[in-house]
Design a protein around this motif. Structure first.
Motif: not given
Length: 73
Positions: A47-52, A54-56, A58
């Motif tokens: 989940m943390e990797d997926a968030r990172k 997504q942030i990258d 965006e």
């Protein structure tokens, strides 16, 4: 470079398949506390990797929009 979320998904799927196989054999206990910890940590890392990611993505899109605006003004 870290693992991709897909890598974590494969690891999790493998762990769940092994747990299912143990369940079918009637092993007891079905899930040890250590297994639960490993699965929980794997899910949290994915989940943390997926968030990172997504942030990258965006951030890159924002920079691209800013660059287009700057070029057209």
């Amino acid at each position: 470079m870290g693992r991709k979320p897909e890598d974590y998904a494969r690891l999790l799927a493998s762990a769940l398949c092994k747990l299912h196989a143990a369940e079918c054999r009637g092993a007891s206990p079905l899930i040890s506390e250590d297994s639960v910890r490993v699965i929980s940590e794997t899910i949290a890392a994915a989940m943390e990797d997926a968030r990172k990611i997504q942030i990258d993505q965006e951030h890159a899109a924002l920079l691209e929009r800013r660059e287009r605006i700057h070029l057209h003004s």
